[in-house]
Design a protein around this motif. Structure first.
Motif, short mmCIF file in Angstrom:
data_model
loop_
_atom_site.label_atom_id
_atom_site.label_comp_id
_atom_site.label_asym_id
_atom_site.label_seq_id
_atom_site.Cartn_x
_atom_site.Cartn_y
_atom_site.Cartn_z
N ALA A 1 0.81 -1.33 0.07
CA ALA A 1 -0.08 -0.10 0.13
C ALA A 1 0.88 1.25 0.14
O ALA A 1 0.53 2.25 -0.48
N ARG A 2 2.03 1.43 0.77
CA ARG A 2 2.71 2.47 0.92
C ARG A 2 3.83 2.75 -0.12
O ARG A 2 3.89 3.70 -0.50
N ASP A 3 4.43 1.50 -0.71
CA ASP A 3 5.47 1.75 -1.47
C ASP A 3 5.21 1.10 -2.98
O ASP A 3 6.02 1.46 -3.88
N TYR A 4 4.33 0.13 -3.06
CA TYR A 4 4.13 -0.48 -4.59
C TYR A 4 2.58 -0.32 -4.79
O TYR A 4 2.02 -1.38 -5.68
N SER A 5 2.08 0.80 -4.98
CA SER A 5 0.59 1.19 -5.16
C SER A 5 0.41 1.53 -6.54
O SER A 5 -0.78 1.82 -6.87
N THR A 6 1.38 1.22 -7.71
CA THR A 6 1.04 1.44 -9.05
C THR A 6 1.91 0.20 -9.92
O THR A 6 2.81 -0.33 -9.34
N LEU A 7 1.32 0.07 -11.10
CA LEU A 7 1.97 -1.07 -11.63
C LEU A 7 3.45 -0.52 -12.01
O LEU A 7 4.28 -1.44 -12.01
N GLU A 8 3.71 0.73 -12.18
CA GLU A 8 4.99 1.24 -12.39
C GLU A 8 5.86 0.87 -11.37
O GLU A 8 6.87 0.37 -11.57
N ARG A 9 5.55 1.07 -10.25
CA ARG A 9 6.35 0.77 -8.89
C ARG A 9 6.59 -0.74 -8.79
O ARG A 9 7.63 -1.06 -8.19
N LEU A 10 5.62 -1.27 -9.08
CA LEU A 10 5.85 -2.95 -9.17
C LEU A 10 6.70 -3.44 -9.91
O LEU A 10 7.51 -4.27 -9.69
N ARG A 11 6.70 -2.91 -11.39
CA ARG A 11 7.71 -3.49 -12.24
C ARG A 11 9.07 -2.74 -11.89
O ARG A 11 9.99 -3.46 -12.44
N ALA A 12 8.97 -1.93 -11.33
CA ALA A 12 10.55 -1.24 -10.75
C ALA A 12 11.18 -2.13 -9.52
O ALA A 12 12.33 -1.80 -9.35
N ASP A 13 10.37 -2.67 -8.98
CA ASP A 13 11.09 -3.59 -7.87
C ASP A 13 11.94 -4.60 -8.18
O ASP A 13 11.45 -5.59 -9.11
N PRO A 14 13.30 -4.47 -7.91
CA PRO A 14 13.97 -5.47 -8.46
C PRO A 14 13.86 -6.97 -8.10
O PRO A 14 14.21 -7.84 -8.89
N GLN A 15 13.45 -7.20 -6.73
CA GLN A 15 12.89 -8.59 -6.28
C GLN A 15 11.75 -9.24 -6.98
O GLN A 15 11.94 -10.36 -7.39
N LEU A 16 10.80 -8.18 -7.61
CA LEU A 16 9.81 -8.65 -8.31
C LEU A 16 10.25 -8.94 -9.86
O LEU A 16 9.80 -9.88 -10.39
N GLN A 17 11.14 -8.04 -10.25
CA GLN A 17 11.47 -8.25 -11.70
C GLN A 17 12.06 -9.70 -11.86
O GLN A 17 11.82 -10.10 -13.00
#
Length: 96
Positions: free
Chosen positions: A68-84
């Motif tokens: 909710a705080r740090d990954y509340s957009t698709l762009e932020r999720l895509r930019a997360d190195p762990q998730l990438q």
């Protein structure tokens, strides 16, 4: 509850497979005053369509507050190195 995805491919890995709806701000956070004051109802209910493997990967890597705080957009999720790294692995998997 949404039953049919308006997109045909996972918005993270791009696979054409059954999709699930991921709330960008997890529903568990919707009742908290901080989020009620900061976001409209439409923003709280916004989300993306992802495959089950990507959806599980999102929730395995981050708790609801971090999402909710740090990954509340698709762009932020895509930019997360762990998730990438996870999404790159999922993209190579066969459909099950």
């Amino acid at each position: 509850m949404r039953t049919r995805a308006p997109v045909e491919a996972c918005q993270l890995c791009g696979r054409h497979i059954d999709l699930t709806f991921h709330h960008l701000i997890p529903r568990k956070m919707h009742r908290r005053p901080r989020f009620q004051k900061q976001y409209t109802r439409a923003q709280l209910n916004a989300g993306i369509w992802v495959c089950r493997a990507c959806h599980n990967g999102i929730h395995e890597r981050h708790d609801e507050m971090a999402l909710a705080r740090d990954y509340s957009t698709l762009e932020r999720l895509r930019a997360d190195p762990q998730l990438q790294k996870h999404v790159a692995w999922v993209a190579k998997q066969r459909r099950r």
